[in-house]
Write a protein that holds these residues in place. Structure first.
Motif, PDB file in Angstrom:
ATOM      1  N   ILE A 208      53.803  34.895  58.784  1.00  0.00           N
ATOM      2  CA  ILE A 208      54.723  33.991  59.464  1.00  0.00           C
ATOM      3  C   ILE A 208      55.311  33.027  58.437  1.00  0.00           C
ATOM      4  O   ILE A 208      54.580  32.348  57.719  1.00  0.00           O
ATOM      5  CB  ILE A 208      54.003  33.204  60.577  1.00  0.00           C
ATOM      6  CG1 ILE A 208      53.476  34.165  61.653  1.00  0.00           C
ATOM      7  CG2 ILE A 208      54.937  32.166  61.202  1.00  0.00           C
ATOM      8  CD1 ILE A 208      52.690  33.467  62.755  1.00  0.00           C
ATOM      9  N   ASN A 209      56.645  33.000  58.344  1.00  0.00           N
ATOM     10  CA  ASN A 209      57.354  32.086  57.436  1.00  0.00           C
ATOM     11  C   ASN A 209      56.869  32.202  55.996  1.00  0.00           C
ATOM     12  O   ASN A 209      56.701  31.196  55.295  1.00  0.00           O
ATOM     13  CB  ASN A 209      57.198  30.640  57.928  1.00  0.00           C
ATOM     14  CG  ASN A 209      57.825  30.420  59.284  1.00  0.00           C
ATOM     15  OD1 ASN A 209      58.840  31.020  59.617  1.00  0.00           O
ATOM     16  ND2 ASN A 209      57.212  29.551  60.086  1.00  0.00           N
ATOM     17  N   GLY A 210      56.629  33.434  55.554  1.00  0.00           N
ATOM     18  CA  GLY A 210      56.232  33.654  54.166  1.00  0.00           C
ATOM     19  C   GLY A 210      54.806  33.269  53.851  1.00  0.00           C
ATOM     20  O   GLY A 210      54.412  33.226  52.678  1.00  0.00           O
ATOM     21  N   SER A 211      54.008  32.996  54.872  1.00  0.00           N
ATOM     22  CA  SER A 211      52.617  32.581  54.663  1.00  0.00           C
ATOM     23  C   SER A 211      51.803  33.696  54.019  1.00  0.00           C
ATOM     24  O   SER A 211      51.901  34.861  54.413  1.00  0.00           O
ATOM     25  CB  SER A 211      51.990  32.188  56.007  1.00  0.00           C
ATOM     26  OG  SER A 211      50.633  31.865  55.855  1.00  0.00           O
ATOM     27  N   ARG A 212      51.008  33.356  53.018  1.00  0.00           N
ATOM     28  CA  ARG A 212      50.144  34.333  52.354  1.00  0.00           C
ATOM     29  C   ARG A 212      48.750  34.313  52.976  1.00  0.00           C
ATOM     30  O   ARG A 212      48.230  33.265  53.349  1.00  0.00           O
ATOM     31  CB  ARG A 212      50.058  34.047  50.850  1.00  0.00           C
ATOM     32  CG  ARG A 212      51.358  34.365  50.130  1.00  0.00           C
ATOM     33  CD  ARG A 212      51.218  34.174  48.640  1.00  0.00           C
ATOM     34  NE  ARG A 212      52.415  34.639  47.934  1.00  0.00           N
ATOM     35  CZ  ARG A 212      52.571  35.873  47.469  1.00  0.00           C
ATOM     36  NH1 ARG A 212      51.595  36.753  47.635  1.00  0.00           N
ATOM     37  NH2 ARG A 212      53.682  36.218  46.854  1.00  0.00           N
ATOM     38  N   LEU A 213      48.164  35.483  53.046  1.00  0.00           N
ATOM     39  CA  LEU A 213      46.906  35.674  53.762  1.00  0.00           C
ATOM     40  C   LEU A 213      45.718  35.661  52.816  1.00  0.00           C
ATOM     41  O   LEU A 213      45.700  36.346  51.797  1.00  0.00           O
ATOM     42  CB  LEU A 213      46.944  37.011  54.500  1.00  0.00           C
ATOM     43  CG  LEU A 213      45.654  37.465  55.196  1.00  0.00           C
ATOM     44  CD1 LEU A 213      45.344  36.570  56.390  1.00  0.00           C
ATOM     45  CD2 LEU A 213      45.762  38.929  55.619  1.00  0.00           C
ATOM     46  N   THR A 214      44.704  34.867  53.179  1.00  0.00           N
ATOM     47  CA  THR A 214      43.385  34.972  52.565  1.00  0.00           C
ATOM     48  C   THR A 214      42.411  35.345  53.676  1.00  0.00           C
ATOM     49  O   THR A 214      42.316  34.643  54.685  1.00  0.00           O
ATOM     50  CB  THR A 214      42.965  33.659  51.881  1.00  0.00           C
ATOM     51  OG1 THR A 214      43.863  33.393  50.793  1.00  0.00           O
ATOM     52  CG2 THR A 214      41.547  33.738  51.340  1.00  0.00           C
TER      53      THR A 214
ATOM     54  N   GLU B  33      31.364  48.411  54.446  1.00  0.00           N
ATOM     55  CA  GLU B  33      32.363  48.042  53.456  1.00  0.00           C
ATOM     56  C   GLU B  33      32.714  46.574  53.646  1.00  0.00           C
ATOM     57  O   GLU B  33      32.829  46.108  54.784  1.00  0.00           O
ATOM     58  CB  GLU B  33      33.633  48.873  53.615  1.00  0.00           C
ATOM     59  CG  GLU B  33      33.455  50.366  53.428  1.00  0.00           C
ATOM     60  CD  GLU B  33      34.734  51.119  53.759  1.00  0.00           C
ATOM     61  OE1 GLU B  33      35.793  50.470  53.899  1.00  0.00           O
ATOM     62  OE2 GLU B  33      34.668  52.349  53.914  1.00  0.00           O
ATOM     63  N   ALA B  34      32.912  45.866  52.548  1.00  0.00           N
ATOM     64  CA  ALA B  34      33.326  44.463  52.605  1.00  0.00           C
ATOM     65  C   ALA B  34      34.602  44.288  51.797  1.00  0.00           C
ATOM     66  O   ALA B  34      34.686  44.737  50.650  1.00  0.00           O
ATOM     67  CB  ALA B  34      32.222  43.554  52.060  1.00  0.00           C
ATOM     68  N   TYR B  35      35.601  43.649  52.401  1.00  0.00           N
ATOM     69  CA  TYR B  35      36.898  43.412  51.769  1.00  0.00           C
ATOM     70  C   TYR B  35      37.124  41.907  51.630  1.00  0.00           C
ATOM     71  O   TYR B  35      36.750  41.131  52.520  1.00  0.00           O
ATOM     72  CB  TYR B  35      38.035  43.964  52.626  1.00  0.00           C
ATOM     73  CG  TYR B  35      38.190  45.462  52.671  1.00  0.00           C
ATOM     74  CD1 TYR B  35      39.442  46.047  52.458  1.00  0.00           C
ATOM     75  CD2 TYR B  35      37.125  46.302  52.937  1.00  0.00           C
ATOM     76  CE1 TYR B  35      39.616  47.426  52.510  1.00  0.00           C
ATOM     77  CE2 TYR B  35      37.280  47.680  52.989  1.00  0.00           C
ATOM     78  CZ  TYR B  35      38.527  48.234  52.772  1.00  0.00           C
ATOM     79  OH  TYR B  35      38.687  49.586  52.829  1.00  0.00           O
ATOM     80  N   SER B  36      37.783  41.520  50.543  1.00  0.00           N
ATOM     81  CA  SER B  36      38.272  40.151  50.376  1.00  0.00           C
ATOM     82  C   SER B  36      39.700  40.217  49.858  1.00  0.00           C
ATOM     83  O   SER B  36      39.948  40.773  48.781  1.00  0.00           O
ATOM     84  CB  SER B  36      37.407  39.365  49.390  1.00  0.00           C
ATOM     85  OG  SER B  36      36.101  39.183  49.883  1.00  0.00           O
ATOM     86  N   PHE B  37      40.638  39.676  50.628  1.00  0.00           N
ATOM     87  CA  PHE B  37      42.040  39.597  50.228  1.00  0.00           C
ATOM     88  C   PHE B  37      42.392  38.131  50.018  1.00  0.00           C
ATOM     89  O   PHE B  37      42.129  37.299  50.889  1.00  0.00           O
ATOM     90  CB  PHE B  37      42.966  40.179  51.294  1.00  0.00           C
ATOM     91  CG  PHE B  37      42.918  41.679  51.441  1.00  0.00           C
ATOM     92  CD1 PHE B  37      42.090  42.445  50.635  1.00  0.00           C
ATOM     93  CD2 PHE B  37      43.707  42.315  52.363  1.00  0.00           C
ATOM     94  CE1 PHE B  37      42.041  43.830  50.757  1.00  0.00           C
ATOM     95  CE2 PHE B  37      43.673  43.704  52.506  1.00  0.00           C
ATOM     96  CZ  PHE B  37      42.839  44.460  51.703  1.00  0.00           C
ATOM     97  N   THR B  38      42.995  37.819  48.880  1.00  0.00           N
ATOM     98  CA  THR B  38      43.382  36.442  48.571  1.00  0.00           C
ATOM     99  C   THR B  38      44.871  36.388  48.240  1.00  0.00           C
ATOM    100  O   THR B  38      45.348  37.104  47.357  1.00  0.00           O
ATOM    101  CB  THR B  38      42.577  35.894  47.378  1.00  0.00           C
ATOM    102  OG1 THR B  38      41.179  35.977  47.664  1.00  0.00           O
ATOM    103  CG2 THR B  38      42.940  34.437  47.102  1.00  0.00           C
ATOM    104  N   GLY B  39      45.624  35.540  48.960  1.00  0.00           N
ATOM    105  CA  GLY B  39      47.035  35.351  48.672  1.00  0.00           C
ATOM    106  C   GLY B  39      47.895  36.573  48.892  1.00  0.00           C
ATOM    107  O   GLY B  39      48.878  36.800  48.199  1.00  0.00           O
ATOM    108  N   VAL B  40      47.554  37.375  49.913  1.00  0.00           N
ATOM    109  CA  VAL B  40      48.260  38.632  50.158  1.00  0.00           C
ATOM    110  C   VAL B  40      49.462  38.395  51.072  1.00  0.00           C
ATOM    111  O   VAL B  40      49.360  37.698  52.080  1.00  0.00           O
ATOM    112  CB  VAL B  40      47.303  39.666  50.807  1.00  0.00           C
ATOM    113  CG1 VAL B  40      48.055  40.910  51.233  1.00  0.00           C
ATOM    114  CG2 VAL B  40      46.188  40.022  49.828  1.00  0.00           C
ATOM    115  N   SER B  41      50.599  38.982  50.724  1.00  0.00           N
ATOM    116  CA  SER B  41      51.805  38.858  51.552  1.00  0.00           C
ATOM    117  C   SER B  41      52.149  40.148  52.284  1.00  0.00           C
ATOM    118  O   SER B  41      53.086  40.187  53.072  1.00  0.00           O
ATOM    119  CB  SER B  41      53.000  38.443  50.676  1.00  0.00           C
ATOM    120  OG  SER B  41      53.227  39.404  49.654  1.00  0.00           O
TER     121      SER B  41
END
Length: 267
Positions: A74-80, A15-23
């Motif tokens: 951390i500090n509202g950082s969004r995850l890619t 399985e391959a996942y891509s998350f962009t701008g996730v909080s």
């Protein structure tokens, strides 16, 4: 932009996942497979097996099966972030009769990041099977050489009471299970049981049960079962209860996860 893309590669069986701008924050849980992932944007605080890490872009994650972990921004950082999920059996051609064990869940600023991105893109773009397999073999071999040791996963846990509890939870996950039942099983009081289990596993018995139910639910989703049936067969109160838990633990809705297997089932 909050975007989640998932796919299943039949050639490689991953399985391959891509998350962009996730909080989204993820509660303490585990998987029954290996996870290799790359932080591309954002900072995260992660706890794995009771040890804290700070994740930054360029860090590679390497989770062993049953490594309990949680993470938050951390500090509202969004995850890619991008990752691949690897069943244990995939590693046997590389390691022989033993399953590998990654020595650390985080490889900071690794020089394998570019190779991983190339492999992940090949999977996402449905490249030719031979090209993907070559990239996969080269990446896994270097990953294991740099960051793992061989171990027999079945022999890692030699603490009998905890082993008995885990086996009971994994056998009766579709039923209501109480602490009283577990206490009777291993002849411990509630305080001692919870303390000893959590110290050994880094996760409470109830959270272990929740996570294992999600593991089994994923298998049923891959088979195309309905959400109502899955909720009933995995011990959740109802479909809503199941959907909420699945989304919290996996970061996707059950329907989003099931869609990546639809094409394979139809064929």
């Amino acid at each position: 932009m909050n975007q989640k893309i998932i796919c299943y590669d039949e050639d490689l069986g991953v399985e391959a996942y891509s998350f962009t701008g996730v909080s989204q924050n993820f509660p303490n849980h585990f998987h029954d497979y290996y996870v290799v992932g790359l932080i591309e944007e954002g900072e995260r605080r992660m706890i794995v097996n009771n040890q804290e890490y700070t994740l930054e872009p360029g860090d590679l994650l390497t989770f062993n099966p049953y490594d309990n972990h949680s993470c938050e921004g951390i500090n509202g950082s969004r995850l890619t972030y991008r990752c691949i999920n690897l069943k244990k059996e995939i590693f046997l051609p590389f390691s022989g009769t033993e399953f590998p064990r990654f020595l650390s869940p985080m490889q900071a600023q690794t020089d394998l990041a570019e190779d991983f991105q190339q492999l992940h893109c090949a999977i996402r773009n449905e490249s030719e099977a031979e090209a993907k397999e070559t990239l996969f073999i080269l990446f896994i071999e270097e990953l294991l050489q740099k960051y793992s040791q061989e171990t027999n996963l079945a022999a890692v846990n030699d603490k009998e009471p905890i082993t008995m509890i885990c086996e009971y939870l994994e056998t009766h996950y579709d039923q209501k299970i109480t602490l009283d039942q577990l206490c009777q099983l291993v002849h411990l009081n509630k305080h001692s049981l919870v303390r000893q289990f959590t110290r050994e596993k880094g996760i409470t018995p109830y959270r272990y049960l929740e996570t294992y139910r999600i593991v089994k639910a994923k298998e049923l989703l891959e088979q195309g079962c309905s959400l109502i049936e899955i909720a009933d067969r995995t011990g959740f109160y109802d479909q809503s209860h199941f959907t909420n838990y699945f989304s919290r633990f996996i970061g996707l809705t059950p329907n989003q996860y099931r869609k990546i297997f639809v094409r394979g089932n139809e064929e």
